[in-house]
Design a protein around this motif. Structure first.
Motif, PDB file in Angstrom:
ATOM      1  N   GLU A 235       1.014  -1.290  -0.030  1.00  0.00           N
ATOM      2  CA  GLU A 235      -0.040   0.020   0.127  1.00  0.00           C
ATOM      3  C   GLU A 235       0.884   1.275   0.047  1.00  0.00           C
ATOM      4  N   ILE A 236       1.886   1.270   0.925  1.00  0.00           N
ATOM      5  CA  ILE A 236       2.891   2.432   0.762  1.00  0.00           C
ATOM      6  C   ILE A 236       3.534   2.551  -0.441  1.00  0.00           C
TER       7      ILE A 236
ATOM      8  N   GLY B 189       0.591  21.583  12.213  1.00  0.00           N
ATOM      9  CA  GLY B 189      -0.551  21.042  11.348  1.00  0.00           C
ATOM     10  C   GLY B 189      -0.101  19.651  10.894  1.00  0.00           C
ATOM     11  N   THR B 190       0.618  18.970  11.696  1.00  0.00           N
ATOM     12  CA  THR B 190       1.074  17.548  11.589  1.00  0.00           C
ATOM     13  C   THR B 190       0.052  16.569  12.290  1.00  0.00           C
ATOM     14  N   ALA B 191      -0.071  15.442  11.252  1.00  0.00           N
ATOM     15  CA  ALA B 191      -0.988  14.439  11.905  1.00  0.00           C
ATOM     16  C   ALA B 191       0.052  13.538  12.662  1.00  0.00           C
ATOM     17  N   LEU B 192      -0.153  12.883  14.065  1.00  0.00           N
ATOM     18  CA  LEU B 192       0.824  12.204  14.738  1.00  0.00           C
ATOM     19  C   LEU B 192       0.361  10.831  14.837  1.00  0.00           C
ATOM     20  N   LEU B 193       0.976   9.817  14.341  1.00  0.00           N
ATOM     21  CA  LEU B 193       0.360   8.559  14.180  1.00  0.00           C
ATOM     22  C   LEU B 193       1.454   7.649  15.041  1.00  0.00           C
ATOM     23  N   THR B 194       1.079   6.393  15.450  1.00  0.00           N
ATOM     24  CA  THR B 194       1.784   5.423  16.222  1.00  0.00           C
ATOM     25  C   THR B 194       2.017   4.126  15.245  1.00  0.00           C
ATOM     26  N   SER B 195       1.389   4.185  14.360  1.00  0.00           N
ATOM     27  CA  SER B 195       1.506   2.624  13.598  1.00  0.00           C
ATOM     28  C   SER B 195       1.584   3.084  12.069  1.00  0.00           C
TER      29      SER B 195
ATOM     30  N   THR C 218      -1.760   3.615   6.160  1.00  0.00           N
ATOM     31  CA  THR C 218      -2.382   2.849   5.334  1.00  0.00           C
ATOM     32  C   THR C 218      -3.991   3.068   5.313  1.00  0.00           C
ATOM     33  N   ARG C 219      -4.525   2.922   6.353  1.00  0.00           N
ATOM     34  CA  ARG C 219      -5.862   2.850   6.642  1.00  0.00           C
ATOM     35  C   ARG C 219      -6.605   4.172   6.226  1.00  0.00           C
ATOM     36  N   GLY C 220      -5.803   5.164   6.413  1.00  0.00           N
ATOM     37  CA  GLY C 220      -6.220   6.701   6.351  1.00  0.00           C
ATOM     38  C   GLY C 220      -6.186   7.203   4.800  1.00  0.00           C
ATOM     39  N   ARG C 221      -5.887   6.206   4.069  1.00  0.00           N
ATOM     40  CA  ARG C 221      -5.778   6.590   2.574  1.00  0.00           C
ATOM     41  C   ARG C 221      -6.939   7.493   2.099  1.00  0.00           C
TER      42      ARG C 221
END
Length: 314
Positions: free
Chosen positions: A34-35, A300-306, A311-314
């Motif tokens: 996906e990436i 304005g940065t989304a901070l994710l841990t996984s 990929t789910r947020g596509r």
């Protein structure tokens, strides 16, 4: 619109596993696929930082290092975030010029990125590197940044690689010792006071650099009095890299554990990429510290841990 994404080394480990064995790591292989699709479509760009490069160089097993290097080179395209010093210089000059109404050309929109992997450590110049890289060689490298990054990481001289890692770790140990000493001195103080104290320490450490940057703008600054007390205090709050470092360091020092070399690299990555990345995927510890400080909202940065959140947020 292309989103600029930064992945810490743990996220790259997931992708490298997916590249290594899709049968053993099906979830990781799906994320990798996906990436790659997102990069190929132009929906994301994923540059590397110095910390990514160093962490890969540390891998002692050659075939594992080569697999990680291939994954990083292909997905990043060999593009890197420029060094802390380079980014600090540009953002500091911008801040001073804005406040003093000094006319200054706007930098290129992608000025904080480089297609020369070694500029993650420092911008190339004969003076700073101590030797000449012919322009023909630089142009050759720019024609295929991914290949040259891979070539460095996978096939570098083993003796040099080990010595470089040793020296970096020794330098990190010295820095950690100084941090722990200072940490003990301010442990009982309030968060607000510790932020002011750390901001002052940042400015003292960077004072010569501030003066040099000001001279480049035509200012004759040589003492703090030349800058002005109000102006100098504003620098650590308004220059993004310094502001992010101040917020993260005082919160990291609140934790009841010793600071590690890995903390230093994570810190360096965050303060370098936060003002520019649309998305950061990193360990929970630093994501939580950044969230506590409101840095995601500020920049304005989304901070994710996984990586799977990305990929789910596509």
């Amino acid at each position: 619109m292309t989103r600029l994404v930064y992945l810490d080394q743990n996220a790259w480990v997931v992708l490298a596993r997916g590249s290594w064995d899709k049968e053993r790591y099906p979830k990781e292989h799906t994320a990798l696929t996906e990436i790659v699709g997102m990069v190929s479509s132009g929906s994301v760009e994923i540059p590397l930082s110095f910390s990514n490069i160093y962490e890969t160089m540390k891998i002692n097993v050659p075939h594992r290092r080569a697999n990680m290097a291939r994954t990083q080179a292909l997905i990043s395209g060999g593009i890197v975030f420029r060094s802390r010093r380079s980014i600090l210089g540009e953002t500091l000059a911008t801040d001073i010029a804005r406040k003093l109404a000094i006319n200054r050309p706007n930098p290129h929109p992608r000025w904080f990125l480089s297609d020369l992997w070694f500029e993650a450590v420092g911008d190339y110049s004969t003076e700073s590197y101590g030797y000449i890289i012919p322009e023909q060689v630089l142009e050759f490298m720019r024609q295929d940044p991914a290949y040259h990054l891979f070539d460095y990481l996978a096939f570098d001289d083993e003796e040099t690689r080990v010595e470089a890692v040793r020296r970096y770790s020794a330098g990190s140990a010295e820095l950690i010792s100084r941090i722990e000493t200072r940490r003990g001195l301010v442990a009982s103080e309030t968060l607000a006071l510790r932020k002011r104290a750390y901001g002052a320490r940042l400015l003292l450490d960077e004072l010569d650099f501030i003066f040099a940057t000001a001279r480049g703008l035509g200012l004759d600054w040589s003492t703090v009095a030349d800058i002005g007390s109000s102006f100098v205090r504003s620098i650590s709050a308004d220059v993004p890299m310094l502001a992010a470092e101040r917020e993260l360091v005082v919160r990291l020092e609140d934790q009841r554990r010793a600071i590690s070399e890995n903390d230093l690299r994570d810190m360096m990555s965050f303060i370098t990429v936060l003002p520019f990345a649309d998305v950061i995927v990193a360990e929970k510890q630093f994501v939580n510290l950044a969230r506590q400080a409101g840095l995601g909202e500020r920049y304005g940065t989304a901070l994710l841990t996984s990586i799977h959140e990305l990929t789910r947020g596509r």
